[in-house]
Design an enzyme around this catalytic site. Sequence first.
Site, PDB file in Angstrom:
ATOM      1  CE1 TYR A  86      -3.997   2.022   0.427  1.00 25.12           C
ATOM      2  CE2 TYR A  86      -2.761   3.165   2.141  1.00 25.12           C
ATOM      3  CZ  TYR A  86      -3.851   3.094   1.297  1.00 25.12           C
ATOM      4  OH  TYR A  86      -4.784   4.086   1.309  1.00 25.12           O
TER       5      TYR A  86
HETATM    6  N1  NAD Z   1     -10.056   5.374   4.114  1.00 25.28           N
HETATM    7  C1  NAD Z   1      -8.881   5.852   4.413  1.00 25.28           C
HETATM    8  O1  NAD Z   1      -8.500   5.979   5.588  1.00 25.28           O
HETATM    9  C2  NAD Z   1      -7.938   6.269   3.328  1.00 25.28           C
HETATM   10  C3  NAD Z   1      -6.785   6.962   3.707  1.00 25.28           C
HETATM   11  C4  NAD Z   1      -5.898   7.358   2.716  1.00 25.28           C
HETATM   12  C5  NAD Z   1      -6.150   7.067   1.394  1.00 25.28           C
HETATM   13  N2  NAD Z   1      -7.276   6.372   1.069  1.00 25.28           N
HETATM   14  C6  NAD Z   1      -7.483   6.060  -0.340  1.00 25.28           C
HETATM   15  O2  NAD Z   1      -8.728   6.562  -0.734  1.00 25.28           O
HETATM   16  C7  NAD Z   1      -9.246   5.772  -1.797  1.00 25.28           C
HETATM   17  C8  NAD Z   1     -10.660   5.314  -1.446  1.00 25.28           C
HETATM   18  O3  NAD Z   1     -10.595   4.542  -0.260  1.00 25.28           O
HETATM   19  P1  NAD Z   1     -11.894   4.171   0.564  1.00 25.28           P
HETATM   20  O4  NAD Z   1     -11.505   4.192   1.988  1.00 25.28           O
HETATM   21  O5  NAD Z   1     -13.017   4.969   0.088  1.00 25.28           O
HETATM   22  O6  NAD Z   1     -12.036   2.619   0.138  1.00 25.28           O
HETATM   23  P2  NAD Z   1     -13.341   1.721  -0.127  1.00 25.28           P
HETATM   24  O7  NAD Z   1     -12.881   0.320  -0.008  1.00 25.28           O
HETATM   25  O8  NAD Z   1     -14.460   2.196   0.738  1.00 25.28           O
HETATM   26  O9  NAD Z   1     -13.709   2.059  -1.649  1.00 25.28           O
HETATM   27  C9  NAD Z   1     -12.843   1.689  -2.687  1.00 25.28           C
HETATM   28  C10 NAD Z   1     -13.683   1.395  -3.923  1.00 25.28           C
HETATM   29  O10 NAD Z   1     -12.774   1.044  -4.991  1.00 25.28           O
HETATM   30  C11 NAD Z   1     -13.379   0.002  -5.737  1.00 25.28           C
HETATM   31  N3  NAD Z   1     -12.364  -0.778  -6.459  1.00 25.28           N
HETATM   32  C12 NAD Z   1     -11.390  -1.549  -5.928  1.00 25.28           C
HETATM   33  N4  NAD Z   1     -10.689  -2.153  -6.908  1.00 25.28           N
HETATM   34  C13 NAD Z   1     -11.227  -1.738  -8.089  1.00 25.28           C
HETATM   35  C14 NAD Z   1     -10.940  -2.029  -9.446  1.00 25.28           C
HETATM   36  N5  NAD Z   1      -9.947  -2.864  -9.799  1.00 25.28           N
HETATM   37  N6  NAD Z   1     -11.688  -1.433 -10.394  1.00 25.28           N
HETATM   38  C15 NAD Z   1     -12.697  -0.586 -10.062  1.00 25.28           C
HETATM   39  N7  NAD Z   1     -13.023  -0.281  -8.784  1.00 25.28           N
HETATM   40  C16 NAD Z   1     -12.301  -0.871  -7.805  1.00 25.28           C
HETATM   41  C17 NAD Z   1     -14.099  -0.851  -4.696  1.00 25.28           C
HETATM   42  O11 NAD Z   1     -15.112  -1.666  -5.280  1.00 25.28           O
HETATM   43  C18 NAD Z   1     -14.644   0.208  -3.752  1.00 25.28           C
HETATM   44  O12 NAD Z   1     -15.967   0.589  -4.107  1.00 25.28           O
HETATM   45  C19 NAD Z   1      -8.279   4.595  -1.974  1.00 25.28           C
HETATM   46  O13 NAD Z   1      -7.395   4.877  -3.034  1.00 25.28           O
HETATM   47  C20 NAD Z   1      -7.546   4.583  -0.654  1.00 25.28           C
HETATM   48  O14 NAD Z   1      -6.283   4.021  -0.778  1.00 25.28           O
HETATM   49  C21 NAD Z   1      -8.179   5.965   2.005  1.00 25.28           C
END
Ligand code: NAD
Length: 247
Positions: free
Chosen positions: A154
Amino acid sequence: MKTLANQVAVVTGAASGLGTAIAGRLASDGVRVALLDLNTDRLAEVVRDLPTESRAYTVDITQEEQVAQTVRQVVEDFGTIDILVNSAGITGRTSLKSHETETEDVRRVFEVNFFGSYLTARYVLPYMLAQKYGRVLHIASIAGKEGNAGMIAYSASKAAVIGMAKVQGKEYAETGITVNALAPAVIRTPLVDAMPDEQVKYMTDKIPMKRCGTLEEVAEVAAYIVSPRNSFTTGFTFDLSGGRATY
Ligand SMILES: NC(=O)c1ccc[n+]([C@@H]2O[C@H](COP(=O)([O-])OP(=O)(O)OC[C@H]3O[C@@H](n4cnc5c(N)ncnc54)[C@H](O)[C@@H]3O)[C@@H](O)[C@H]2O)c1
């Protein structure tokens, strides 16, 4: 100056978490949104609640042909693309030291987090170039800036995303297109809920404000980054970390 109203945004990962929140916020600002995700059922629920003409597209962003075809379809449906937000992402297995990881898992995380965002940008940018305007936002992570122990795939893939924003910011600096990244600390979403408690505690304890960020806070910053108001910042990684980011 242009306004967000009637612009067209592509948001990946739009079926959950940050992607849903950003899509909702952009739609409430009058943006028409193309929502991309693997999860067809959730996408249908999200798109139903949006106040502007928006559409859902089921796509695996790691599959180049699917991405190319979906981008073509979005342009056919909406006529243009002004904004790209790459929010689809996965953590892979965590709470593992590097020697304990499985190579296939690490590759998979890079496929989604780095290559997925690279591919959508690769196919959307020509349309932005043609209209001499565009806003690209790659969702990275504080893990990509600082490196979270137990999260090699990650952290390293998000560092690659930050590198991509730096490169693309320079490449398109004279074209009316800005490319930036956003590095949130912990925001409670299904992605975080699926991680081991000890890994979540490790990340949350590092936040000087001693709380997680909210989806509203993410959407607020993201809406600014992709708006015409953000016109002199490109290649930059914005922080959203409650004080954790120190550079
Ligand atoms: N939640 C946190 O604390 C956090 C912190 C820093 C960064 N992020 C980043 O923010 C972004 C969103 O995270 P989140 O927490 O909303 O995650 P989440 O798991 O709630 O949502 C991620 C979405 O991406 C979709 N996805 C995954 N693989 C895919 C693919 N191959 N093709 C199409 N869609 C796909 C999933 O179906 C899901 O709906 C991510 O890039 C994550 O790394 C999140």
